[in-house]
Design a protein around this motif. Structure first.
Motif, mmCIF file in Angstrom:
data_model
loop_
_atom_site.group_PDB
_atom_site.id
_atom_site.type_symbol
_atom_site.label_atom_id
_atom_site.label_comp_id
_atom_site.label_asym_id
_atom_site.label_seq_id
_atom_site.Cartn_x
_atom_site.Cartn_y
_atom_site.Cartn_z
ATOM 1 N N GLY A 146 -12.905 3.170 3.107
ATOM 2 C CA GLY A 146 -11.566 2.960 2.566
ATOM 3 C C GLY A 146 -11.325 1.503 2.217
ATOM 4 O O GLY A 146 -12.186 0.831 1.659
ATOM 5 N N LEU A 147 -10.164 1.001 2.598
ATOM 6 C CA LEU A 147 -9.791 -0.363 2.225
ATOM 7 C C LEU A 147 -10.389 -1.423 3.146
ATOM 8 O O LEU A 147 -10.233 -2.619 2.908
ATOM 9 C CB LEU A 147 -8.261 -0.485 2.197
ATOM 10 C CG LEU A 147 -7.590 0.329 1.068
ATOM 11 C CD1 LEU A 147 -6.076 0.326 1.223
ATOM 12 C CD2 LEU A 147 -7.980 -0.199 -0.302
ATOM 13 N N GLY A 162 -11.178 -6.997 -7.377
ATOM 14 C CA GLY A 162 -10.410 -5.858 -7.876
ATOM 15 C C GLY A 162 -11.028 -4.547 -7.422
ATOM 16 O O GLY A 162 -12.219 -4.479 -7.111
ATOM 17 N N LEU A 163 -10.218 -3.510 -7.383
ATOM 18 C CA LEU A 163 -10.675 -2.182 -6.950
ATOM 19 C C LEU A 163 -10.794 -1.276 -8.164
ATOM 20 O O LEU A 163 -9.909 -1.281 -9.034
ATOM 21 C CB LEU A 163 -9.659 -1.606 -5.957
ATOM 22 C CG LEU A 163 -10.132 -0.519 -4.993
ATOM 23 C CD1 LEU A 163 -11.182 -1.070 -4.038
ATOM 24 C CD2 LEU A 163 -8.954 0.040 -4.191
ATOM 25 N N GLN A 190 -1.530 -0.297 -1.717
ATOM 26 C CA GLN A 190 -2.010 -0.921 -0.468
ATOM 27 C C GLN A 190 -3.065 -1.988 -0.770
ATOM 28 O O GLN A 190 -3.081 -3.056 -0.155
ATOM 29 C CB GLN A 190 -2.596 0.152 0.459
ATOM 30 C CG GLN A 190 -1.543 1.043 1.086
ATOM 31 C CD GLN A 190 -2.169 2.204 1.866
ATOM 32 O OE1 GLN A 190 -3.328 2.554 1.676
ATOM 33 N NE2 GLN A 190 -1.386 2.817 2.735
ATOM 34 N N ALA A 191 -3.940 -1.680 -1.738
ATOM 35 C CA ALA A 191 -4.991 -2.637 -2.115
ATOM 36 C C ALA A 191 -4.365 -3.930 -2.638
ATOM 37 O O ALA A 191 -4.796 -5.034 -2.277
ATOM 38 C CB ALA A 191 -5.900 -2.021 -3.176
ATOM 39 N N ALA A 210 -5.874 -7.600 -3.235
ATOM 40 C CA ALA A 210 -6.692 -7.282 -4.419
ATOM 41 C C ALA A 210 -5.997 -7.848 -5.656
ATOM 42 O O ALA A 210 -4.770 -7.834 -5.744
ATOM 43 C CB ALA A 210 -6.873 -5.769 -4.556
ATOM 44 N N ILE A 211 -6.782 -8.308 -6.609
ATOM 45 C CA ILE A 211 -6.223 -8.888 -7.829
ATOM 46 C C ILE A 211 -5.815 -7.798 -8.814
ATOM 47 O O ILE A 211 -5.057 -8.030 -9.752
ATOM 48 C CB ILE A 211 -7.231 -9.863 -8.495
ATOM 49 C CG1 ILE A 211 -6.548 -10.747 -9.561
ATOM 50 C CG2 ILE A 211 -8.405 -9.108 -9.107
ATOM 51 C CD1 ILE A 211 -5.674 -11.825 -9.024
ATOM 52 N N GLY A 212 -6.318 -6.586 -8.595
ATOM 53 C CA GLY A 212 -5.957 -5.516 -9.513
ATOM 54 C C GLY A 212 -6.573 -4.189 -9.129
ATOM 55 O O GLY A 212 -7.367 -4.089 -8.187
#
Length: 206
Positions: A63-64, A80-81, A93-94, A99-101
């Motif tokens: 997961g994250l 980024g994800l 949540q990311a 996260a940048i995106g």
């Protein structure tokens, strides 16, 4: 200045497609990893990268948790994800975690390249329609040209499944799948099954 980008995804076709579009403009150099450990190793050896794109469901991610580790490893540079399955909640949540995106794998190629440039420049990117839940459910012209069965086969081609695997999934004969793949290639004017999958992805087919 050439952007150094790491694409971490366990699907060869996804990595290669993203790399092909990014490398085409000459402003980027991409490296690839197929699991979290390999991504962390490349960051330690060759990083930090200007941007790391991480597949949400590849091996080792948990997961994250994997996202958090890579953000820490990449020394403050953007991460980024990317995902074909993550929900809006996971995307939110990311972003909250740093996260940048967030890039859905259904994003057309041109939008994907633009999004990568945004993120590498430190701009947060998330598709408005995806984040607001307003993705248009209406059929596109691309989808209207395909039968339900052809769509089922095409989705599996986009996941890089073999004819045998598709036949098993859809409980059909392998020879029937071959016929569908042939028809799809003709309809989409694709050179082969990989080309058909790339055309579908560019069209935003989910």
């Amino acid at each position: 200045m050439t952007l150094q980008i790491l694409i971490a995804d366990d699907h060869d076709m996804v990595r290669e497609t993203i790399a092909m579009f990014l490398d085409a403009d000459g402003d980027t150099q991409t490296q690839a990893a197929c699991n979290l450990q390999e991504a962390l190793t490349k960051i330690a050896e060759d990083g930090p990268f200007d941007l790391v794109l991480l597949d949400y469901t590849m091996p080792g991610m948990k997961g994250l948790d994997g996202l958090k580790r890579v953000i820490e490893a990449n020394g403050g540079k953007p991460v980024g994800l990317i995902s074909g399955t993550a929900t809006r909640l996971i995307a939110e949540q990311a972003l909250e975690m740093g996260a940048i995106g967030f890039l859905p794998k259904t994003l057309p190629a041109k939008s994907l390249v633009n999004a990568v440039r945004f993120m590498a420049a430190g701009e947060i990117y998330a598709p408005v329609n995806f984040m607001s839940g307003k993705d248009n459910p209406e059929e596109t012209d691309f989808e209207k040209s395909l039968s339900d069965r052809e769509r089922q086969v095409l989705r599996r081609l986009m996941s890089a499944k073999s004819n045998k695997e598709i036949a098993r999934d859809l409980e059909l004969q392998e020879v029937t799948i071959k016929l569908h793949v042939k028809t799809l290639c003709r309809k989409l004017e694709a050179k082969n099954r990989t080309d058909a999958a790339m055309i579908a992805r560019d069209a935003g087919f989910i």
